[in-house]
Design a protein around this motif. Structure first.
Motif, PDB file in Angstrom:
ATOM      1  N   LEU A 170       0.902  -1.259  -0.043  1.00 21.37           N
ATOM      2  CA  LEU A 170       0.111  -0.010   0.141  1.00 21.37           C
ATOM      3  C   LEU A 170       0.942   1.316   0.034  1.00 21.37           C
ATOM      4  CD1 LEU A 170      -2.776  -0.836   2.377  1.00 21.37           C
ATOM      5  CD2 LEU A 170      -3.241  -0.639   0.074  1.00 21.37           C
ATOM      6  N   GLU A 171       1.973   1.031   0.859  1.00 21.23           N
ATOM      7  CA  GLU A 171       3.036   2.245   0.808  1.00 21.23           C
ATOM      8  C   GLU A 171       3.470   2.652  -0.652  1.00 21.23           C
ATOM      9  OE1 GLU A 171       5.860   2.860   4.008  1.00 21.23           O
ATOM     10  OE2 GLU A 171       4.952   1.149   4.995  1.00 21.23           O
ATOM     11  N   THR A 172       3.528   1.611  -1.470  1.00 19.62           N
ATOM     12  CA  THR A 172       4.044   2.072  -2.913  1.00 19.62           C
ATOM     13  C   THR A 172       2.952   2.844  -3.640  1.00 19.62           C
ATOM     14  OG1 THR A 172       3.299  -0.048  -3.632  1.00 19.62           O
ATOM     15  CG2 THR A 172       5.603  -0.193  -2.793  1.00 19.62           C
ATOM     16  N   CYS A 173       1.695   2.476  -3.164  1.00 17.96           N
ATOM     17  CA  CYS A 173       0.416   3.099  -4.093  1.00 17.96           C
ATOM     18  C   CYS A 173       0.352   4.639  -3.803  1.00 17.96           C
ATOM     19  CB  CYS A 173      -0.744   2.381  -3.720  1.00 17.96           C
ATOM     20  SG  CYS A 173      -0.579   0.610  -4.210  1.00 17.96           S
ATOM     21  N   ILE A 174       0.812   5.172  -2.760  1.00 19.52           N
ATOM     22  CA  ILE A 174       0.295   6.491  -2.245  1.00 19.52           C
ATOM     23  C   ILE A 174       0.713   7.491  -3.219  1.00 19.52           C
ATOM     24  CG2 ILE A 174      -0.380   6.024   0.082  1.00 19.52           C
ATOM     25  CD1 ILE A 174       2.531   7.185   0.751  1.00 19.52           C
ATOM     26  N   SER A 175       1.915   7.201  -3.962  1.00 14.03           N
ATOM     27  CA  SER A 175       2.460   8.426  -4.504  1.00 14.03           C
ATOM     28  C   SER A 175       1.604   8.491  -6.098  1.00 14.03           C
ATOM     29  CB  SER A 175       3.993   8.016  -5.180  1.00 14.03           C
ATOM     30  OG  SER A 175       4.501   7.703  -4.057  1.00 14.03           O
ATOM     31  N   SER A 176       0.799   7.242  -6.366  1.00 12.17           N
ATOM     32  CA  SER A 176       0.268   7.398  -7.594  1.00 12.17           C
ATOM     33  C   SER A 176      -1.406   7.636  -7.667  1.00 12.17           C
ATOM     34  CB  SER A 176       0.460   6.219  -8.730  1.00 12.17           C
ATOM     35  OG  SER A 176       0.003   4.951  -7.857  1.00 12.17           O
ATOM     36  N   LEU A 177      -1.869   7.048  -6.008  1.00 11.62           N
ATOM     37  CA  LEU A 177      -3.250   6.924  -5.997  1.00 11.62           C
ATOM     38  C   LEU A 177      -3.879   7.828  -4.723  1.00 11.62           C
ATOM     39  CD1 LEU A 177      -3.832   3.182  -6.238  1.00 11.62           C
ATOM     40  CD2 LEU A 177      -4.234   4.947  -8.315  1.00 11.62           C
ATOM     41  N   GLY A 178      -2.786   8.190  -4.215  1.00 12.25           N
ATOM     42  CA  GLY A 178      -3.183   9.175  -2.879  1.00 12.25           C
ATOM     43  C   GLY A 178      -3.786   8.007  -1.760  1.00 12.25           C
ATOM     44  N   ASP A 179      -4.546   8.657  -1.078  1.00 12.68           N
ATOM     45  CA  ASP A 179      -5.193   7.669  -0.035  1.00 12.68           C
ATOM     46  C   ASP A 179      -5.619   6.216  -0.666  1.00 12.68           C
ATOM     47  OD1 ASP A 179      -4.856   9.689   1.771  1.00 12.68           O
ATOM     48  OD2 ASP A 179      -6.935  10.019   1.910  1.00 12.68           O
ATOM     49  N   CYS A 180      -5.291   5.239  -0.201  1.00 11.65           N
ATOM     50  CA  CYS A 180      -5.609   3.910  -0.789  1.00 11.65           C
ATOM     51  C   CYS A 180      -5.978   2.975   0.101  1.00 11.65           C
ATOM     52  CB  CYS A 180      -4.481   3.474  -1.715  1.00 11.65           C
ATOM     53  SG  CYS A 180      -3.172   3.403  -1.139  1.00 11.65           S
ATOM     54  N   TYR A 181      -6.705   1.614  -0.040  1.00 15.11           N
ATOM     55  CA  TYR A 181      -6.873   0.519   1.166  1.00 15.11           C
ATOM     56  C   TYR A 181      -7.027  -0.534   0.288  1.00 15.11           C
ATOM     57  CZ  TYR A 181     -11.847   0.167  -0.504  1.00 15.11           C
ATOM     58  OH  TYR A 181     -12.977  -0.139  -1.121  1.00 15.11           O
ATOM     59  N   CYS A 182      -7.078  -1.712   0.886  1.00  9.94           N
ATOM     60  CA  CYS A 182      -7.410  -2.989   0.596  1.00  9.94           C
ATOM     61  C   CYS A 182      -7.885  -3.710   1.600  1.00  9.94           C
ATOM     62  CB  CYS A 182      -5.977  -3.594   0.233  1.00  9.94           C
ATOM     63  SG  CYS A 182      -4.991  -4.171   1.329  1.00  9.94           S
ATOM     64  N   ILE A 183      -8.796  -4.865   1.061  1.00 17.72           N
ATOM     65  CA  ILE A 183      -9.299  -5.741   2.037  1.00 17.72           C
ATOM     66  C   ILE A 183      -8.928  -6.987   1.613  1.00 17.72           C
ATOM     67  CG2 ILE A 183     -11.266  -6.788   3.194  1.00 17.72           C
ATOM     68  CD1 ILE A 183     -13.074  -4.332   2.295  1.00 17.72           C
ATOM     69  N   ALA A 184      -7.882  -7.673   2.107  1.00 15.26           N
ATOM     70  CA  ALA A 184      -7.118  -8.890   1.642  1.00 15.26           C
ATOM     71  C   ALA A 184      -6.733  -9.843   2.900  1.00 15.26           C
ATOM     72  CB  ALA A 184      -5.697  -8.336   1.078  1.00 15.26           C
ATOM     73  N   GLN A 185      -6.522 -10.845   2.291  1.00 15.19           N
ATOM     74  CA  GLN A 185      -6.115 -11.911   3.490  1.00 15.19           C
ATOM     75  C   GLN A 185      -4.734 -11.751   4.059  1.00 15.19           C
ATOM     76  OE1 GLN A 185      -9.363 -12.517   3.695  1.00 15.19           O
ATOM     77  NE2 GLN A 185      -8.732 -14.720   4.269  1.00 15.19           N
TER      78      GLN A 185
END
Ligand code: 4AD
Length: 496
Positions: A236-251
């Motif tokens: 998720l940390e790698t996504c913030i530069s392109s998507l801003g606030d982000c989240y996932c629901i994962a196992q």
């Protein structure tokens, strides 16, 4: 709907002989409906051997439950079965025939789901509800004699129930919990959508650790060493530069050896990451997520009825979610434990730097009786939230900007459950993260992509992980975390 002739499909949830009728409670996933099979309909060999979990198709007329009850009681007393068994439905049939002639001309009768017939869905048909007076039915598939009660009965212990989880989930309690869980998951997605977070889907087969090597599940990934992920945080940390606030629901997976009512080997992890925030803002975001999701879930009348009923029957008080939640530092918690004579494992008063075990933490939490954001754990001690916390958690700074020996870390605790969310601000400068790797003996080889995040435009950021099963366990007022999983995974249990 009353007086209408309908066709329905379903599974026999319960069935019993009542005088000369066969009373069948049908279930189709949308709801329950009581059906009355009278006369020849309940005298066939299929009717006489009908068992729970058999699947059937029934045609009949929808009637008010009370009206039918009346005609059945009357019939039993007067013993003029035919006239009275169909009395109620015949009356409605005639009434509807003349008022809705066009509908009746459409043949065969319209197919309905049970919640369309019996609105709102009822757990059991009660006075005031409706039932179906059958005029034709077919058995689609008959379950073995004795039905599901052969396997799941009063003598079945927890292992039998777990071995037969695929059958257990057909029960009212299990299916209610799964519905509550689905409502919570939907509310979480709605919350994040309303706050403009972007959902991503990180991998669960990884070569990096996040939460300590002692709880890794190692796997052979085509000859390479890999693990089942403990947390999607790094991705998720790698996504913030392109998507801003982000989240996932994962196992997430933890090789957790303890068989407690709060630990699983596989759990559903709701994780979020946000750029350009402060530690206080991070705590606000956790508070916002929890209170907004509870509000959203309770705003659905059907789900709220299920939840509040569970709290009412247990006589526990549903806690207040007034914001702001109580924020307590780790240092204050140690102070509280000392003042309230809650001692450590050796029976001595707690000292700053000591790990607060689950039992003592729960004692404090249940006495205070409200949700707590417990924050600022000391760095480099056993009190850290987990063994590798120092790998990427940033330190608190004093007024002059000097690093303190406290981490910008937070646990969100719920009375009766304990920790539900863990979160922190992350070390975001390349030099600092490489130093932290060295101190915590993490080999940076597999983390080049994580370090790149700090090389190409790093920024202060933080995030958190909410353990979905613990949250649902609390909301549904369940004692055991396993009961809120579809198929729980814990030491010794990997099937069905
Ligand atoms: O506090 P934890 O370890 O935090 C993380 O994994 C962070 N990397 C999340 C993040 O910042 N993105 O775990 C998060 C939640 C906590 O509520 C924790 O108690 C719970 O997951 N948890 C478990 N729940 C059930 N069974 C287990 N074996 C668990 N291990 C952790």
């Amino acid at each position: 709907m009353c007086g209408q002739r309908v066709q329905i499909f379903g599974f026999v949830h319960r069935c019993r002989q009542q005088r000369k009728d066969l009373i069948v409670v049908l279930r189709d996933g949308t709801g329950f409906l009581q059906c009355v099979l009278s006369g020849v309909l309940c005298q066939t060999s299929e009717a006489l051997t009908l068992t729970t979990e058999s699947s059937v198709c029934i045609y009949g007329t929808v009637c008010f439950f009370l009206f039918n009850l009346f005609t059945r009681v009357g019939r039993d007393r007067l013993n003029v079965s035919f006239i009275f068994s169909y009395g109620g439905s015949f009356f409605f049939f005639l009434f509807s025939f003349f008022t809705r002639r066009r509908e009746y001309r459409s043949h065969p009768p319209l197919l309905f789901t049970l919640n369309q017939v019996n609105k709102p869905p009822k757990r059991k048909t009660a006075p005031g509800g409706v039932e179906l007076v059958a005029d034709f039915w077919t058995l689609i598939h008959g379950a073995p004699p004795g039905g599901i009660d052969n396997v799941l009965n009063a003598e079945a212990n927890s292992d039998v129930n777990l071995d037969n989880r695929h059958l257990c989930i057909r029960g009212e309690n299990c299916s209610e919990i799964l519905r509550i869980r689905a409502a919570v998951t939907r509310a979480i997605r709605e919350h994040f959508y309303s706050r403009k977070y972007v959902e991503v889907c990180p991998p669960t087969l990884v070569q990096t650790q996040v939460e300590g090597s002692s709880t890794f599940f190692s796997i052979d990934f085509f000859g390479e060493q890999a693990y089942l992920t403990q947390s999607s945080q790094l991705y998720l940390e790698t996504c913030i530069s392109s998507l801003g606030d982000c989240y996932c629901i994962a196992q997430s997976y933890r090789a957790e050896k303890s068989r407690t009512s709060r630990h699983l080997a596989e759990n559903s992890h709701v994780e979020a990451e946000c750029p350009f925030i402060t530690f206080e803002e991070l705590m606000n975001k956790i508070e916002d997520l929890v209170s907004d999701v509870v509000e959203r879930v309770l705003s659905d009348p059907e789900v709220s009825k299920l939840i509040l009923q569970r709290w009412k029957t247990s006589k526990k008080k549903f806690p207040s979610f007034k914001r702001p939640f109580l924020r307590m530092t780790y240092a204050d918690a140690i102070e509280w434990l000392r003042k309230n004579n809650v001692n450590n494992k050796e029976g001595k008063p707690f000292n700053f730097g000591e790990f607060i075990p689950q039992g003592s933490g729960r004692q404090m939490l249940d006495t205070i009786g409200q949700p707590i954001l417990l924050n600022r754990f000391p760095a480099g001690t056993k009190a850290s939230r987990c063994e590798d916390e120092d790998m990427n958690t940033s330190r608190c700074e004093d007024e002059e900007g000097k690093k303190k020996n406290l981490t910008e870390s937070v646990n969100f605790l719920l009375p009766g459950i304990g920790k539900v969310v863990g979160g922190s601000m992350r070390i975001w400068k390349e030099k600092e993260i490489l130093e932290a790797f060295k101190i915590t003996n993490v080999d940076p080889k597999h983390y080049y992509w994580y370090v790149d995040q700090r090389k190409y435009g790093g920024c202060p950021h933080g995030g958190f992980g909410l353990e979905l099963e613990r949250f649902v366990c609390w909301l549904a007022n369940q004692d055991h975390i396993r009961d809120v999983c579809l198929y729980p995974r814990f030491i010794g249990r990997c099937a069905p």
